[in-house]
Write a protein that holds these residues in place. Structure first.
Motif, PDB file in Angstrom:
ATOM      1  N   ALA A  70       0.831  -1.211   0.000  1.00 23.34           N
ATOM      2  CA  ALA A  70       0.000   0.000   0.000  1.00 23.34           C
ATOM      3  C   ALA A  70       0.862   1.256   0.000  1.00 23.34           C
ATOM      4  N   LEU A  71       1.946   1.254   0.774  1.00 21.14           N
ATOM      5  CA  LEU A  71       2.847   2.415   0.795  1.00 21.14           C
ATOM      6  C   LEU A  71       3.539   2.592  -0.546  1.00 21.14           C
ATOM      7  N   ALA A  72       3.973   1.491  -1.154  1.00 21.89           N
ATOM      8  CA  ALA A  72       4.633   1.575  -2.459  1.00 21.89           C
ATOM      9  C   ALA A  72       3.675   2.113  -3.521  1.00 21.89           C
ATOM     10  N   LEU A  73       2.441   1.646  -3.514  1.00 22.94           N
ATOM     11  CA  LEU A  73       1.454   2.147  -4.476  1.00 22.94           C
ATOM     12  C   LEU A  73       1.164   3.631  -4.242  1.00 22.94           C
ATOM     13  N   ALA A  74       1.057   4.034  -2.975  1.00 24.01           N
ATOM     14  CA  ALA A  74       0.794   5.439  -2.677  1.00 24.01           C
ATOM     15  C   ALA A  74       1.939   6.320  -3.171  1.00 24.01           C
ATOM     16  N   LEU A  75       3.171   5.874  -2.973  1.00 26.21           N
ATOM     17  CA  LEU A  75       4.321   6.647  -3.455  1.00 26.21           C
ATOM     18  C   LEU A  75       4.316   6.739  -4.975  1.00 26.21           C
ATOM     19  N   ALA A  76       3.946   5.647  -5.638  1.00 28.34           N
ATOM     20  CA  ALA A  76       3.953   5.643  -7.097  1.00 28.34           C
ATOM     21  C   ALA A  76       2.821   6.482  -7.681  1.00 28.34           C
ATOM     22  N   LEU A  77       1.700   6.574  -6.976  1.00 29.49           N
ATOM     23  CA  LEU A  77       0.517   7.248  -7.517  1.00 29.49           C
ATOM     24  C   LEU A  77       0.301   8.637  -6.919  1.00 29.49           C
ATOM     25  N   ASN A  78       1.258   9.129  -6.157  1.00 33.74           N
ATOM     26  CA  ASN A  78       1.137  10.462  -5.556  1.00 33.74           C
ATOM     27  C   ASN A  78       1.549  11.525  -6.577  1.00 33.74           C
ATOM     28  N   ARG A  79       0.776  11.577  -7.654  1.00 38.25           N
ATOM     29  CA  ARG A  79       1.039  12.533  -8.736  1.00 38.25           C
ATOM     30  C   ARG A  79      -0.284  13.122  -9.212  1.00 38.25           C
ATOM     31  N   ALA A  80      -0.258  14.365  -9.611  1.00 38.76           N
ATOM     32  CA  ALA A  80      -1.472  15.039 -10.090  1.00 38.76           C
ATOM     33  C   ALA A  80      -1.628  14.852 -11.589  1.00 38.76           C
ATOM     34  N   SER A  93     -10.712  -0.178  -6.439  1.00 38.91           N
ATOM     35  CA  SER A  93     -11.989  -0.786  -6.845  1.00 38.91           C
ATOM     36  C   SER A  93     -12.261  -2.107  -6.134  1.00 38.91           C
ATOM     37  N   SER A  94     -11.240  -2.904  -5.838  1.00 31.65           N
ATOM     38  CA  SER A  94     -11.485  -4.188  -5.182  1.00 31.65           C
ATOM     39  C   SER A  94     -12.058  -4.008  -3.780  1.00 31.65           C
ATOM     40  N   SER A  95     -11.777  -2.866  -3.140  1.00 28.75           N
ATOM     41  CA  SER A  95     -12.223  -2.655  -1.766  1.00 28.75           C
ATOM     42  C   SER A  95     -13.735  -2.506  -1.656  1.00 28.75           C
ATOM     43  N   VAL A  96     -14.400  -2.139  -2.750  1.00 22.84           N
ATOM     44  CA  VAL A  96     -15.853  -1.928  -2.687  1.00 22.84           C
ATOM     45  C   VAL A  96     -16.619  -3.219  -2.945  1.00 22.84           C
ATOM     46  N   LEU A  97     -15.931  -4.305  -3.274  1.00 18.14           N
ATOM     47  CA  LEU A  97     -16.604  -5.578  -3.510  1.00 18.14           C
ATOM     48  C   LEU A  97     -16.967  -6.237  -2.187  1.00 18.14           C
ATOM     49  N   SER A  98     -18.042  -7.009  -2.182  1.00 16.94           N
ATOM     50  CA  SER A  98     -18.406  -7.774  -0.989  1.00 16.94           C
ATOM     51  C   SER A  98     -17.488  -8.984  -0.866  1.00 16.94           C
ATOM     52  N   TRP A 148      -5.331  -8.643  -1.739  1.00 22.29           N
ATOM     53  CA  TRP A 148      -5.921  -8.113  -2.982  1.00 22.29           C
ATOM     54  C   TRP A 148      -7.187  -7.322  -2.687  1.00 22.29           C
ATOM     55  N   TRP A 149      -7.991  -7.840  -1.736  1.00 20.52           N
ATOM     56  CA  TRP A 149      -9.261  -7.202  -1.407  1.00 20.52           C
ATOM     57  C   TRP A 149      -9.071  -5.913  -0.603  1.00 20.52           C
ATOM     58  N   SER A 150      -8.067  -5.884   0.270  1.00 17.28           N
ATOM     59  CA  SER A 150      -7.957  -4.819   1.269  1.00 17.28           C
ATOM     60  C   SER A 150      -6.979  -3.715   0.903  1.00 17.28           C
ATOM     61  N   ILE A 151      -6.359  -3.764  -0.251  1.00 14.25           N
ATOM     62  CA  ILE A 151      -5.261  -2.848  -0.558  1.00 14.25           C
ATOM     63  C   ILE A 151      -5.730  -1.404  -0.702  1.00 14.25           C
ATOM     64  N   GLY A 152      -6.991  -1.177  -1.043  1.00 17.24           N
ATOM     65  CA  GLY A 152      -7.458   0.163  -1.390  1.00 17.24           C
ATOM     66  C   GLY A 152      -7.416   1.157  -0.249  1.00 17.24           C
ATOM     67  N   LEU A 153      -7.972   0.793   0.910  1.00 21.72           N
ATOM     68  CA  LEU A 153      -8.069   1.740   2.025  1.00 21.72           C
ATOM     69  C   LEU A 153      -6.702   2.169   2.549  1.00 21.72           C
ATOM     70  N   PRO A 154      -5.783   1.248   2.879  1.00 25.98           N
ATOM     71  CA  PRO A 154      -4.465   1.722   3.336  1.00 25.98           C
ATOM     72  C   PRO A 154      -3.727   2.537   2.294  1.00 25.98           C
ATOM     73  N   ILE A 200      -1.321   0.062  10.371  1.00 21.84           N
ATOM     74  CA  ILE A 200      -0.979  -1.215  11.013  1.00 21.84           C
ATOM     75  C   ILE A 200      -2.016  -1.584  12.062  1.00 21.84           C
ATOM     76  N   MET A 201      -2.453  -0.600  12.842  1.00 24.70           N
ATOM     77  CA  MET A 201      -3.439  -0.855  13.891  1.00 24.70           C
ATOM     78  C   MET A 201      -4.772  -1.310  13.301  1.00 24.70           C
ATOM     79  N   LEU A 202      -5.268  -0.581  12.291  1.00 22.13           N
ATOM     80  CA  LEU A 202      -6.552  -0.931  11.686  1.00 22.13           C
ATOM     81  C   LEU A 202      -6.507  -2.303  11.020  1.00 22.13           C
ATOM     82  N   GLN A 203      -5.430  -2.570  10.280  1.00 18.00           N
ATOM     83  CA  GLN A 203      -5.344  -3.843   9.575  1.00 18.00           C
ATOM     84  C   GLN A 203      -5.145  -5.014  10.520  1.00 18.00           C
TER      85      GLN A 203
END
Length: 263
Positions: A70-80, A93-98, A148-154, A200-203
């Motif tokens: 999640a941290l690596a993705l955030a660093l890679a996608l922290n662009r406007a 998108s995977s985070s919104v699935l049941s 795979w399911w939980s990556i979105g929120l963090p 870390i606490m939430l997960q």
């Protein structure tokens, strides 16, 4: 109004569960008071021990890997940019699935006979791996599914934290000719300390309560190798109708999550 709803929906069930844990109860009556007998039984119950061990194992498999990705993705996608915005949506998108849809998708992926990985193994001349029926592979399979399911929120939490870091810190690092690695360790990571602890606490709290993936993907099998603590509580309460015993197990899990969160 909020205080009333909070007490009715959270405090009352919490206190009711504590009281039930001291009784031999079923779904229809409060039963009889047995003191700490339910807790003594739990401490000697090998099924509960295995479920708790499985829960710890899968939590340790998930939380560090999920945090790093999640941290690596955030660093890679922290662009406007439009591309970064699109990929943020893709990864979130995977985070919104049941959990039902998620386990159905991964059953198609992991099934050895007609699953995606099984077909790829056959195409490469290899024997398909029985991810959902091998005691040594079933917990890693649950971990991969959950990551795979939980990556979105963090990822979004880290993105929010990155956007709160003052640009002056990076300008100062650039003036000192710090390279990217040094800037990450000396500027970015310390500035994300509170977000990192939150993730870390939430997960950790979430994975200690894993239920849907284990119940729908493997039903706790094979031979209890993927039975988590909450699945064990569910089976005791609604399979054996021992509500008091299940409540005692739930209270022990509650205390464990509180201690981990405080730590």
């Amino acid at each position: 109004p909020y205080l009333f709803l909070y007490a009715f929906l959270l405090l009352y069930p919490l206190l009711r569960g504590i009281l039930l844990s001291f009784r031999r109860a079923d779904p229809f009556t409060d039963g009889t008071f047995v003191g700490f007998n339910n807790y003594a039984r739990l401490l000697a119950d090998p099924g509960f021990h295995q479920a708790m061990l499985n829960t710890f194992k899968v939590t340790l498999m998930i939380v560090p890997v999920l945090t790093v990705i999640a941290l690596a993705l955030a660093l890679a996608l922290n662009r406007a940019t439009k591309g970064a915005a699109i990929f943020r949506g893709v990864f979130f998108s995977s985070s919104v699935l049941s959990v039902t849809i998620v386990t159905l998708i991964w059953r198609f992926v992991l099934a050895p006979d007609a699953g995606l990985l099984g077909e790829l193994s056959v195409a490469l001349g290899q024997e398909p791996l029985p991810f959902l029926s091998d005691p040594d592979l079933v917990l890693p399979a649950l971990a991969i599914t959950t990551i795979w399911w939980s990556i979105g929120l963090p990822m979004m939490l880290f993105l929010a934290g990155l956007q709160q870091i003052p640009g002056e810190l990076y300008e100062a690092a650039a003036l000192d000719r710090a390279n990217r690695w040094t800037t990450f360790w000396r500027v970015t990571l310390p500035s994300l300390r509170h977000t990192l602890v939150l993730v870390i606490m939430l997960q950790t709290a979430a994975q200690l309560q894993m239920f849907g993936q284990a119940q729908l993907l493997t039903a706790g099998g094979p031979s209890g190798a993927s039975r988590t603590a909450v699945l064990y509580i569910f089976e005791v309460a609604f399979g054996r109708w021992e509500i008091g015993y299940a409540a005692a197990a739930a209270e022990l899990l509650f205390l464990l999550i509180v201690m981990v969160t405080l730590a």
